[in-house]
Design an enzyme around this catalytic site. Structure first.
Site, mmCIF file in Angstrom:
data_model
loop_
_atom_site.group_PDB
_atom_site.id
_atom_site.type_symbol
_atom_site.label_atom_id
_atom_site.label_comp_id
_atom_site.label_asym_id
_atom_site.label_seq_id
_atom_site.Cartn_x
_atom_site.Cartn_y
_atom_site.Cartn_z
ATOM 1 C CG ASN A 198 -1.856 1.116 1.314
ATOM 2 O OD1 ASN A 198 -1.466 2.247 1.056
ATOM 3 N ND2 ASN A 198 -3.099 0.856 1.662
ATOM 4 C CG HIS A 207 0.816 5.993 5.126
ATOM 5 N ND1 HIS A 207 -0.049 7.013 5.448
ATOM 6 C CD2 HIS A 207 0.278 4.865 5.658
ATOM 7 C CE1 HIS A 207 -1.053 6.530 6.154
ATOM 8 N NE2 HIS A 207 -0.881 5.230 6.296
ATOM 9 C CG HIS A 261 -7.953 4.538 0.416
ATOM 10 N ND1 HIS A 261 -8.175 4.386 1.763
ATOM 11 C CD2 HIS A 261 -9.133 4.964 -0.097
ATOM 12 C CE1 HIS A 261 -9.423 4.705 2.045
ATOM 13 N NE2 HIS A 261 -10.030 5.071 0.937
ATOM 14 N NE ARG A 270 -9.162 8.815 3.756
ATOM 15 C CZ ARG A 270 -9.420 7.956 4.735
ATOM 16 N NH1 ARG A 270 -8.628 6.935 4.934
ATOM 17 N NH2 ARG A 270 -10.455 8.125 5.519
ATOM 18 N NE ARG A 289 -7.501 11.901 5.005
ATOM 19 C CZ ARG A 289 -8.148 11.388 6.044
ATOM 20 N NH1 ARG A 289 -7.499 10.651 6.912
ATOM 21 N NH2 ARG A 289 -9.428 11.611 6.230
ATOM 22 C CD GLU A 330 -7.121 0.265 0.875
ATOM 23 O OE1 GLU A 330 -7.374 1.292 1.526
ATOM 24 O OE2 GLU A 330 -6.269 -0.550 1.229
ATOM 25 C CB THR A 345 -9.375 2.277 6.692
ATOM 26 O OG1 THR A 345 -9.001 2.873 5.458
ATOM 27 C CG2 THR A 345 -10.774 1.737 6.602
ATOM 28 C CD GLU A 376 -7.275 -5.664 2.963
ATOM 29 O OE1 GLU A 376 -7.338 -5.497 1.729
ATOM 30 O OE2 GLU A 376 -6.610 -4.928 3.713
ATOM 31 C CG HIS A 422 -5.763 -1.257 9.397
ATOM 32 N ND1 HIS A 422 -6.134 -0.251 8.540
ATOM 33 C CD2 HIS A 422 -5.538 -0.679 10.581
ATOM 34 C CE1 HIS A 422 -6.160 0.894 9.192
ATOM 35 N NE2 HIS A 422 -5.797 0.665 10.435
HETATM 36 N N1 PXP Z 1 -5.924 -2.572 3.988
HETATM 37 C C1 PXP Z 1 -6.855 -1.590 4.024
HETATM 38 C C2 PXP Z 1 -8.222 -1.904 3.525
HETATM 39 C C3 PXP Z 1 -6.533 -0.312 4.489
HETATM 40 O O1 PXP Z 1 -7.468 0.653 4.503
HETATM 41 C C4 PXP Z 1 -5.215 -0.060 4.930
HETATM 42 C C5 PXP Z 1 -4.852 1.304 5.431
HETATM 43 O O2 PXP Z 1 -4.798 2.197 4.389
HETATM 44 C C6 PXP Z 1 -4.279 -1.091 4.846
HETATM 45 C C7 PXP Z 1 -4.669 -2.348 4.399
HETATM 46 C C8 PXP Z 1 -2.848 -0.892 5.217
HETATM 47 O O3 PXP Z 1 -2.737 -0.585 6.565
HETATM 48 P P1 PXP Z 1 -1.309 -0.187 7.158
HETATM 49 O O4 PXP Z 1 -0.922 1.096 6.505
HETATM 50 O O5 PXP Z 1 -1.564 -0.064 8.616
HETATM 51 O O6 PXP Z 1 -0.376 -1.297 6.797
#
Ligand code: PXP
Length: 249
Positions: A7, A10, A52, A54, A58, A79, A110, A160, A200
């Site tokens: 992902n 960030h 994702h 959003r 952001r 996402e 999330t 998921e 997550h």
């Molecule tokens: N899966 C989903 C559906 C999410 O919303 C997120 C957070 O954006 C993640 C996985 C990844 O989470 P993390 O950044 O804590 O690894």
């Protein structure tokens, strides 16, 4: 082999911390560029890229997703919230899969699973539109029997499992209870024919437990990999996580 979806949100969070409001600076030489990071992650062994978009934009911007579509060599997992605007966007970009998540403007990331039971028709509209377009649908849900049943009813092929509550409890007294909840959810979903993914709050430490979840197909991991990449570079960060997910020997 358990798959790894990286992902990249960030990375965009860091970019936006400096460049918010300068839409002309998305892409090109502006650092850090989430699409460049995605390409490097794929080269290091990522099995897919999760992104994702959003509602409040952001971190990831629309242009990031289009640029990723042009260069991704693996799979894009978009996402998104269950809104008509996001349905339209997904149909235009055509990711290999979408993961439907709840969105709350105040949350940092999330925070809870999608309430499929409470908004069945809204979720059904997205599932139907995606199925028609040949896009796989994953529902990001808590390990709860009612949510899993509703997922089956809506004919979404993947879930998921939200691992946030377990990750938050990792160093506390509720860890075993939270993990047991994930295990029952994974078993139930698998027996109903669903593909089981999870994500997550997974990091280089707690991955040693989550990788033992039965029937696990893929982990989606963002924050810990992006953070580790600050020290080691993304190549080593992805390779190390892949090794911890699927240890050799
Ligand atoms: N899966 C989903 C559906 C999410 O919303 C997120 C957070 O954006 C993640 C996985 C990844 O989470 P993390 O950044 O804590 O690894």
């Amino acid at each position: 082999m358990i798959l790894l979806g990286v992902n990249i949100d960030h990375c965009a969070t860091v970019r936006q911390a400096r460049y918010r409001g300068y839409s002309a600076t998305v892409g090109g030489p502006v650092e850090p560029d989430p699409v460049t990071l995605a390409v490097l992650s794929e080269r290091a062994g990522a099995d897919g890229i999760t992104i994702h978009l959003r509602e409040d934009r952001r971190h990831i911007q629309e242009r990031d997703v289009y640029r990723l579509r042009e260069v991704a060599q693996t799979r894009i997992n978009l996402e998104m919230a269950c809104t008509p605007a996001m349905i339209e966007f997904a149909l235009a970009v055509k990711p290999e899969s979408v993961c439907l998540v709840p969105e709350n403007r105040e949350e940092v990331s999330t925070e809870g699973g999608l309430n499929v039971v409470g908004q069945r028709e809204r979720v059904r509209a997205v599932c139907d539109a995606m199925r028609e377009a040949g896009i796989m649908v994953s529902l990001f849900i808590d390990a709860d029997a009612a949510q899993i049943d509703a997922t089956v009813e809506l004919q979404a092929p993947w879930i998921e499992l939200h691992t946030g509550a377990w990750a938050n409890a990792y160093y506390g007294p509720k860890r075993a209870e939270e993990f047991a909840r994930l295990v029952s959810g994974a078993r139930l979903a698998h027996s109903a024919g669903l593909v089981v993914n999870a994500g997550h709050g997974i990091n280089y430490i707690n991955v040693s437990e989550i990788r033992t979840l039965p029937h696990l197909n893929e982990l989606n991991i963002g924050h810990s990999i992006i953070s580790r990449a600050l020290y080691t570079g993304i190549d080593e960060a992805v390779r190390e996580m892949k090794l911890r997910i699927n240890p050799i020997g």
